[in-house]
Design an enzyme around this catalytic site. Structure first.
Site, mmCIF file in Angstrom:
data_model
loop_
_atom_site.group_PDB
_atom_site.id
_atom_site.type_symbol
_atom_site.label_atom_id
_atom_site.label_comp_id
_atom_site.label_asym_id
_atom_site.label_seq_id
_atom_site.Cartn_x
_atom_site.Cartn_y
_atom_site.Cartn_z
ATOM 1 N N GLU A 316 -26.192 91.206 -45.528
ATOM 2 C CA GLU A 316 -26.214 89.921 -46.233
ATOM 3 C C GLU A 316 -25.433 88.835 -45.510
ATOM 4 O OE1 GLU A 316 -28.134 89.177 -48.439
ATOM 5 O OE2 GLU A 316 -28.496 90.719 -49.925
HETATM 6 C C1 BLG Z 1 -32.082 87.945 -54.869
HETATM 7 C C2 BLG Z 1 -31.318 88.311 -56.122
HETATM 8 C C3 BLG Z 1 -32.263 88.893 -57.139
HETATM 9 C C4 BLG Z 1 -33.412 87.935 -57.374
HETATM 10 C C5 BLG Z 1 -34.083 87.631 -56.059
HETATM 11 O O1 BLG Z 1 -33.109 87.065 -55.171
HETATM 12 O O2 BLG Z 1 -31.238 87.316 -53.967
HETATM 13 N N1 BLG Z 1 -30.324 89.280 -55.802
HETATM 14 C C6 BLG Z 1 -29.034 89.028 -55.882
HETATM 15 O O3 BLG Z 1 -28.597 87.972 -56.257
HETATM 16 C C7 BLG Z 1 -28.132 90.122 -55.499
HETATM 17 O O4 BLG Z 1 -31.554 89.155 -58.323
HETATM 18 O O5 BLG Z 1 -34.334 88.545 -58.234
HETATM 19 S S1 BLG Z 1 -34.557 88.013 -59.724
HETATM 20 O O6 BLG Z 1 -33.300 88.128 -60.433
HETATM 21 O O7 BLG Z 1 -35.585 88.892 -60.279
HETATM 22 O O8 BLG Z 1 -35.012 86.634 -59.593
HETATM 23 C C8 BLG Z 1 -35.250 86.711 -56.182
HETATM 24 O O9 BLG Z 1 -34.859 85.494 -56.669
HETATM 25 C C9 BLG Z 1 -30.252 87.696 -51.892
HETATM 26 C C10 BLG Z 1 -31.531 87.526 -52.644
HETATM 27 C C11 BLG Z 1 -32.224 86.423 -51.949
HETATM 28 C C12 BLG Z 1 -31.839 86.601 -50.529
HETATM 29 N N2 BLG Z 1 -30.540 87.239 -50.536
HETATM 30 C C13 BLG Z 1 -29.760 89.098 -51.855
HETATM 31 O O10 BLG Z 1 -30.526 89.896 -51.022
HETATM 32 C C14 BLG Z 1 -31.766 85.339 -49.728
HETATM 33 O O11 BLG Z 1 -30.743 84.713 -49.664
HETATM 34 N N3 BLG Z 1 -32.890 84.962 -49.104
HETATM 35 C C15 BLG Z 1 -32.973 83.764 -48.293
HETATM 36 C C16 BLG Z 1 -32.949 84.165 -46.836
HETATM 37 S S2 BLG Z 1 -33.024 82.763 -45.830
HETATM 38 O O12 BLG Z 1 -31.721 82.164 -45.800
HETATM 39 O O13 BLG Z 1 -34.021 81.866 -46.381
HETATM 40 O O14 BLG Z 1 -33.397 83.260 -44.558
#
Ligand code: BLG
Length: 492
Positions: A316
Site C-alpha cells: 500500500e
Molecule cells: C478500497 C477500500 C475498500 C473499498 C474499495 O477501496 O481502498 N479498502 C480500504 O479502505 C482498506 O473498502 O471497497 S468498498 O468499501 O466496498 O467501497 C473500493 O472503493 C485501497 C483501496 C483503493 C486503493 N487502495 C486499499 O487497497 C487505491 O488507493 N487505489 C488507487 C490506486 S492509484 O493511486 O489510483 O494508482
C-alpha cells in the site's frame, strides 16, 4: 562309521552353507539401490541448511531442494528422511561413507567438478545458476578477475566457487582467496554487506533469494559460465537411483513444475527487479522496525499473521504513514475515508490506527458470509482482493466465475474474472458495475511475494544476523502461502 557320518554331515553342512552364501550374495547383487529404497520405504536425502536448499519455517520443512526431493520421494511412494550436513565437503563425505545397505542421495544445490568424479556420480542438471561476484555497493565495481587481486575474498569450502577460483589461479597466481567450512551463502552476503570481506562469489539463485535482506550488496560479473545444479550419489556400478532421479527430473521439467518451483523460490528479483529488491532491503531495515510492533499488536488482536499485515502495508505505502494515492486514499494501509470511519479509525495518518483499521477490515471481510466458509489459502487471497476492490466487486467476479463454470471459491478462478469488471460487455451485466479489476490481481500477487519474503526473514539462518534480530520469529496464525495454478501438483 561314526567318523564317516560326521564327514558326510559336515560336508552337507558346508554345501548348505556355501549355497546359502552364494544365494544370499546373488540376491544382494540383484537388489539395486532403488529396490533398497523402495523396500525400506524411505529415501534418505543429504542436504545443507540454507535458504536455497532446505530450511524450516512456521509451516515446517521447506526450501527449493526440499520441495524437489519431497516430490521425488512421493513419486517413488516412500517417506523422505532429510539429513543435514554442515558444509559441502561433509555432504560428499557422507556419500562416500554411506552404508551400502542404505543408499543416500545428496540434494544440496551441488555442481559437479572433475575433482569429485572418482567417487561421486551426478544426476542430470535440474537448474542452471551462474556464479556471481558480489561486493559492497560503496566499493568500485569490479569488472574482471584482475580487479579481484589484492581483495579479501572468502568463499565456501568445497564449493564450485572455490573450484572455479582455483582454476583462475592457474592464470592469475596473484589471486588469493580464503575458504571456510563454517559459513553458508547467507553468511557471505552478510560479511560483504557489513564490509567484513571485500568479495565473495555466490550462485545467482542464492542471490535472488537473499538480495532483499542485504541492501549494501551488489553483484558484479560472473566468475564462470552458467552451471547446472545436480543431485549426487556415491559412484558405483549400480546407477538405479540416479536413473530414477533423472527420469523424475525430466518429468517435472516437462510438466512445468520445475519452472513453477523456481519462480516461487527465486522469482522475486525477476518480479521486483534488482532496484525493487534493493529498495525492499532498505525499507526492511529502516522502515519496518518502526511499525513492526503495531503490526504484531493488531495481528494478535485479530488472530492473523503479522507478516501478512506487513506485506499489505508494503504494497500500500512502502511503509510510509503519510502516503496518498491518486484517488485520495491515505495512510500506511491506505484506508478510504469511508472505510476508516466504518472501522472506528479517527486518524488515518496515524500508523498505529491505520494498521488497526486494516486488521479490522480483514477481520470483517473474512467473517462475511460470502467468504467465511472458503478454505485457506484461497480465503486469504479473496479477502485481500476485496480489501482492494471492495466486496461488492469481488462478489461480481465470483458470480462471473460461476457463470463460466469456474469455482467462485478458488482465487485462481476468480482472478481470471476480475479484469472483466473493467470491460463494458461484462460489467454492464454485474450488480456493482465497473471496477478496475486488474488492480486487485496485481495487488494480491505483490502481497504474496512480499509475504513470502517476510516469511523467509524468519529463517534460522537469518536469526543471528542484525536483520533477523529485529524481526519477530513466530506468527500467531500462518495462512498457507503459495499456489499459482490450480489445485495442482502439490502446493504450486
Ligand atoms: C478500497 C477500500 C475498500 C473499498 C474499495 O477501496 O481502498 N479498502 C480500504 O479502505 C482498506 O473498502 O471497497 S468498498 O468499501 O466496498 O467501497 C473500493 O472503493 C485501497 C483501496 C483503493 C486503493 N487502495 C486499499 O487497497 C487505491 O488507493 N487505489 C488507487 C490506486 S492509484 O493511486 O489510483 O494508482
Amino acid at each position: 562309521m561314526q567318523k564317516l557320518k560326521t564327514v558326510v554331515l559336515s560336508n552337507a553342512l558346508f554345501i548348505f552353507l556355501f549355497s546359502a552364501a552364494v544365494l544370499l550374495s546373488a540376491c544382494r547383487q540383484e537388489t539395486t539401490a532403488l529396490q533398497q529404497v523402495l523396500a525400506s520405504g524411505e529415501l534418505i536425502v543429504i542436504t545443507r541448511n540454507s535458504p536455497a536448499t532446505y530450511f524450516q519455517d512456521e509451516n515446517g520443512d521447506t526450501g527449493f531442494e526440499y520441495e524437489l526431493v519431497k516430490r521425488f520421494a512421493d513419486h517413488l511412494g516412500v517417506r523422505l528422511r532429510i539429513e543435514t550436513q554442515d558444509n559441502i565437503d561433509a555432504i560428499y563425505q557422507r556419500l562416500e561413507e554411506h552404508d551400502p545397505q542404505q543408499p543416500v542421495l545428496a540434494a544440496a544445490g551441488l555442481i559437479s567438478t572433475p575433482d569429485r568424479a572418482e567417487y561421486i556420480a551426478f544426476s542430470q542438471g535440474y537448474y542452471s545458476v551462474t556464479p556471481k561476484v558480489i561486493y559492497h555497493k560503496s566499493a568500485k565495481l569490479p569488472r574482471k578477475v584482475e580487479d579481484l587481486i589484492g581483495k579479501r575474498i572468502l568463499v565456501m569450502k568445497g564449493s564450485y566457487q572455490a573450484y572455479a577460483l582455483k582454476q583462475l589461479q592457474k592464470e592469475h597466481p596473484e589471486l588469493i582467496f580464503e575458504t571456510s567450512d563454517a559459513i553458508e551463502s547467507v553468511d557471505l552476503l552478510r560479511l560483504v554487506n557489513d564490509k567484513q570481506i571485500d568479495i565473495s562469489i555466490i550462485n545467482s539463485n542464492e542471490l535472488a533469494i537473499n538480495q532483499v535482506y542485504f541492501a549494501n550488496v551488489r553483484h558484479a560479473f560472473d566468475i564462470a559460465p552458467a552451471q547446472e545444479q545436480r543431485w549426487a550419489v556415491f559412484r558405483s556400478d549400480d546407477d538405479s537411483l540416479l536413473q530414477a532421479a533423472n527420469a523424475f527430473i525430466t518429468e517435472i521439467q516437462a510438466s512445468g513444475l520445475m519452472e513453477r518451483l523456481a519462480q516461487r523460490y527465486y522469482g522475486h528479483i525477476e518480479q521486483m527487479g534488482y532496484v525493487g529488491a534493493y529498495a525492499f532491503a532498505q525499507d526492511l531495515q529502516q522502515r519496518l522496525p518502526k511499525y513492526e510492533k503495531f503490526f504484531k499488536q493488531s495481528a494478535q488482536e485479530y488472530n492473523m499473521d503479522w507478516r501478512l499485515l506487513a506485506a499489505i502495508g508494503y504494497q500500500e505505502s512502502h511503509w510510509q504513514p503519510e502516503a496518498t494515492s491518486k484517488t485520495g486514499v491515505r495512510g500506511l494501509m491506505m484506508l478510504t475515508n469511508n472505510t476508516a470511519k466504518a472501522m472506528g479509525i479517527s486518524n488515518r495518518l496515524d500508523p498505529e490506527q491505520s494498521i488497526l483499521g486494516a486488521a479490522r477490515v480483514i477481520e470483517t471481510l473474512r467473517n462475511d458470509k460470502a467468504l467465511k466458509d472458503i478454505p485457506e489459502p484461497d480465503q486469504t487471497w479473496l479477502v485481500l482482493a476485496s480489501y482492494n476492490v471492495g466486496l461488492g466487486h469481488l462478489k461480481d467476479a465470483q458470480k462471473l466465475a460461476e457463470q463460466e463454470g469456474l469455482n467462485p471459491q478458488k482465487w485462481n478462478d476468480v482472478r481470471k474474472m476480475l479484469p472483466r469488471l473493467s470491460q463494458k460487455e461484462w460489467y454492464s451485466k454485474t450488480r456493482y458495475g465497473y471496477a478496475r479489476g486488474g488492480e486487485p490481481v496485481h495487488f494480491v500477487n505483490n502481497i504474496r511475494r512480499y509475504y513470502d519474503i517476510l516469511t523467509w526473514v524468519t529463517q534460522p539462518q537469518l536469526e543471528s544476523s542484525n536483520l533477523g534480530n529485529t524481526m519477530l520469529h513466530k506468527p500467531q496464525i500462518a495462512p498457507e502461502v503459495s499456489t499459482n495454478t490450480q489445485d495442482e501438483q502439490a502446493r504450486l
